[in-house]
Design an enzyme around this catalytic site. Structure first.
Site, mmCIF file in Angstrom:
data_model
loop_
_atom_site.group_PDB
_atom_site.id
_atom_site.type_symbol
_atom_site.label_atom_id
_atom_site.label_comp_id
_atom_site.label_asym_id
_atom_site.label_seq_id
_atom_site.Cartn_x
_atom_site.Cartn_y
_atom_site.Cartn_z
ATOM 1 N N HIS A 76 1.081 -1.390 -0.084
ATOM 2 C CA HIS A 76 0.200 -0.799 -0.078
ATOM 3 C C HIS A 76 0.645 1.491 0.390
ATOM 4 O O HIS A 76 1.244 1.674 1.130
ATOM 5 C CB HIS A 76 -1.042 0.279 0.972
ATOM 6 C CG HIS A 76 -2.123 -1.580 1.132
ATOM 7 N ND1 HIS A 76 -3.695 -0.773 1.717
ATOM 8 C CD2 HIS A 76 -1.974 -2.097 0.609
ATOM 9 C CE1 HIS A 76 -4.172 -1.103 1.266
ATOM 10 N NE2 HIS A 76 -3.634 -2.786 0.550
ATOM 11 N N TYR A 205 -9.001 6.061 6.933
ATOM 12 C CA TYR A 205 -9.248 6.479 8.199
ATOM 13 C C TYR A 205 -10.334 7.107 8.573
ATOM 14 O O TYR A 205 -9.827 8.497 8.268
ATOM 15 C CB TYR A 205 -7.726 6.604 8.728
ATOM 16 C CG TYR A 205 -6.989 5.592 9.046
ATOM 17 C CD1 TYR A 205 -6.446 4.891 8.302
ATOM 18 C CD2 TYR A 205 -6.830 4.548 10.198
ATOM 19 C CE1 TYR A 205 -5.489 3.218 8.886
ATOM 20 C CE2 TYR A 205 -6.081 3.643 10.471
ATOM 21 C CZ TYR A 205 -4.985 3.524 9.458
ATOM 22 O OH TYR A 205 -4.377 2.374 9.887
ATOM 23 N N PRO A 294 -5.058 0.765 18.646
ATOM 24 C CA PRO A 294 -4.606 -0.227 17.345
ATOM 25 C C PRO A 294 -4.478 0.936 15.565
ATOM 26 O O PRO A 294 -4.096 1.185 14.880
ATOM 27 C CB PRO A 294 -5.637 -1.068 17.031
ATOM 28 C CG PRO A 294 -6.730 -0.171 17.595
ATOM 29 C CD PRO A 294 -6.040 0.004 19.182
ATOM 30 N N LYS A 298 0.628 -0.157 15.024
ATOM 31 C CA LYS A 298 2.111 -0.309 15.585
ATOM 32 C C LYS A 298 2.333 -1.302 16.061
ATOM 33 O O LYS A 298 3.197 -1.883 15.916
ATOM 34 C CB LYS A 298 2.861 1.347 16.332
ATOM 35 C CG LYS A 298 2.732 2.535 15.291
ATOM 36 C CD LYS A 298 4.115 2.885 15.467
ATOM 37 C CE LYS A 298 4.250 3.140 13.519
ATOM 38 N NZ LYS A 298 4.215 3.603 12.233
ATOM 39 N N TYR A 386 3.797 6.302 10.018
ATOM 40 C CA TYR A 386 3.017 5.302 9.513
ATOM 41 C C TYR A 386 4.008 3.981 8.381
ATOM 42 O O TYR A 386 3.095 3.078 9.360
ATOM 43 C CB TYR A 386 1.458 5.894 8.346
ATOM 44 C CG TYR A 386 0.985 4.624 8.373
ATOM 45 C CD1 TYR A 386 -0.393 4.644 9.250
ATOM 46 C CD2 TYR A 386 0.933 4.127 7.973
ATOM 47 C CE1 TYR A 386 -1.077 4.073 9.265
ATOM 48 C CE2 TYR A 386 -0.230 2.983 7.656
ATOM 49 C CZ TYR A 386 -1.586 3.201 8.531
ATOM 50 O OH TYR A 386 -2.511 1.944 8.295
#
Ligand code: PHB
Length: 395
Positions: A76, A205, A294, A298, A386
């Site tokens: 991704h 998100y 979550p 991580k 990220y």
């Protein structure tokens, strides 16, 4: 009759941290015994998060622990942050030249267990650790009960607690099972697995007046999604139709592809870091050392980062009698742990709606989201965290 096993490193916990550590130690010729209270099936079937940082995938691949993550996982190159009905792409490749891989944690575990067993690793399932003693001496011991209910003692040169958030080893390190810095959150995630095509190619998100949702994937036919819920909610209290309504209401501006929901669970979350990561000849890694919410995925990545550091420290200790890397382990590991704590807390607080949020809080939150997506520096900060800060992967 108590059975006593002698080994160089006793590892409590056959999760990603414990198994990867045994793998890295074996590559340096250091023998270990891994125990876990769960059965192999339970370990391989526990549903956990699915995002691996680029560094994690590289370590799994280069060490031979799992080459499937890279080969079969989905790369991704970005995520979508969604708020006020609009999506904003965070282009990881464009911003930091890095990616993440969607490869569920239980698949990593299957790969690791397969490799460890094929290499003759002593992994004992159904063995419950009761306590660890002798951290300050040269031979710490794990006292456990084996799968037949008989007492088992492991006598080692070093003990590693890789035994998750309810760690038994933690007491030998911090003096208590709960000793740590922590914060709770007034919400949880309702997670579902459904039979449907992907609703989006990348993860979404989403912040909405109704709360947070995450649209993730598993395959062309199975999807993983979550929505913010009350921590005390009963997972069976919703019909499938109601679950789709809840999810859909939290991703305004997108239409989800619906399908049969065949699995549901409620994930409570909190942030936790143990007060100490090492005492004498006992150290903690992974969830035994820290837990993150979550949002940002991580958890397992941080466990891998700990294991790289501790693996190196144990090599120095056990092969060269050099204690310095082990002395440095708590401080070095803590730096990354607290960065990840901050990132996970930040993503959580920026995207969820607290039950007592005021109008001011809601507007400020949208202001915060805008200041991230409308600034290249903001997007880059998010992308860097990220996809994962650099790991010193010279194994
Ligand atoms: C998941 O796919 O399970 C997942 C992905 C990203 C997260 C958390 C969970 O931040």
């Amino acid at each position: 009759m108590t059975t006593t096993v002698r080994t160089r490193v006793a590892i409590i916990g056959a999760g990603p941290a414990g198994l990867l550590l045994s793998h890295l130690l074996a590559k340096s010729g250091i023998e270990s015994v891994v125990i876990d209270s769960r059965s192999r099936d339970e370990i391989e079937q526990t549903i956990r998060a699915g995002i691996l940082e680029q560094g994690t995938v590289e370590v799994l691949d280069a060490s031979g622990a799992s080459s499937r993550a890279l080969a079969e996982g989905h790369r991704h190159d970005g995520i979508e942050l969604r708020f006020e009905g609009e999506g904003h792409r965070i282009d990881f490749q464009g911003l930091v030249g890095r990616s993440v891989w969607l490869y569920p944690q239980h698949r990593v575990l299957k790969d690791l267990i397969e490799v460890r067993l094929a290499e003759g690793q002593d992994v004992r399932f159904g063995v419950t650790a009761e306590r660890v003693e002798g951290a300050e001496g040269a031979r710490p011991r794990v006292f456990a009960t084996d799968a037949d209910g008989e007492p088992l003692e492991i006598d080692a040169e070093f003990v590693v607690g890789a035994d998750g958030s309810r760690s038994v080893a933690r007491t030998a390190v911090t003096g208590s099972q709960t000793g740590g810095y922590f914060r709770e959150y007034p919400f949880a995630w309702f997670g579902i697995l459904c039979e449907a095509p992907p609703s989006s190619e990348e993860l979404i998100y989403s912040n909405s007046p109704n709360g947070f949702a995450l649209i993730s994937q598993r395959s062309d036919t199975v999807q993983r999604m979550y929505f913010q819920c009350d921590p005390d909610v009963d997972p069976e209290s919703f019909t499938e139709e109601e679950l789709w309504e809840h999810l859909q209401a939290r991703v305004p501006g997108t239409t989800l592809k619906e399908g049969h929901i065949f699995q549901r669970d409620v994930l409570r979350f909190r942030s936790f870091v143990a007060h100490e990561l090492r005492h004498g000849r006992v150290a903690l890694v992974g969830d035994a050392a820290h837990t993150v919410p979550p949002t940002g995925a991580k958890g397992m990545n941080l466990a891998v980062a700990d294991v790289i550091l501790l693996g190196r420290a144990l090599r120095a200790l056990l092969l060269e009698n050099d204690e310095r890397p082990l002395d440095a382990y708590p401080e070095t590991a803590s730096r990354r742990i607290w960065k990840a704590q901050h990132f996970s807390w930040w993503m959580t607080s920026m995207l969820h709606v607290a039950p007592d949020a005021t109008d001011f809080d809601r507007r400020r939150q949208v202001g915060e989201l805008r200041s991230v997506v409308e600034s290249e520096a903001g997007r880059r900060f998010l992308a860097e965290a990220y996809t994962g800060w650099p790991l010193d992967t010279a194994l």
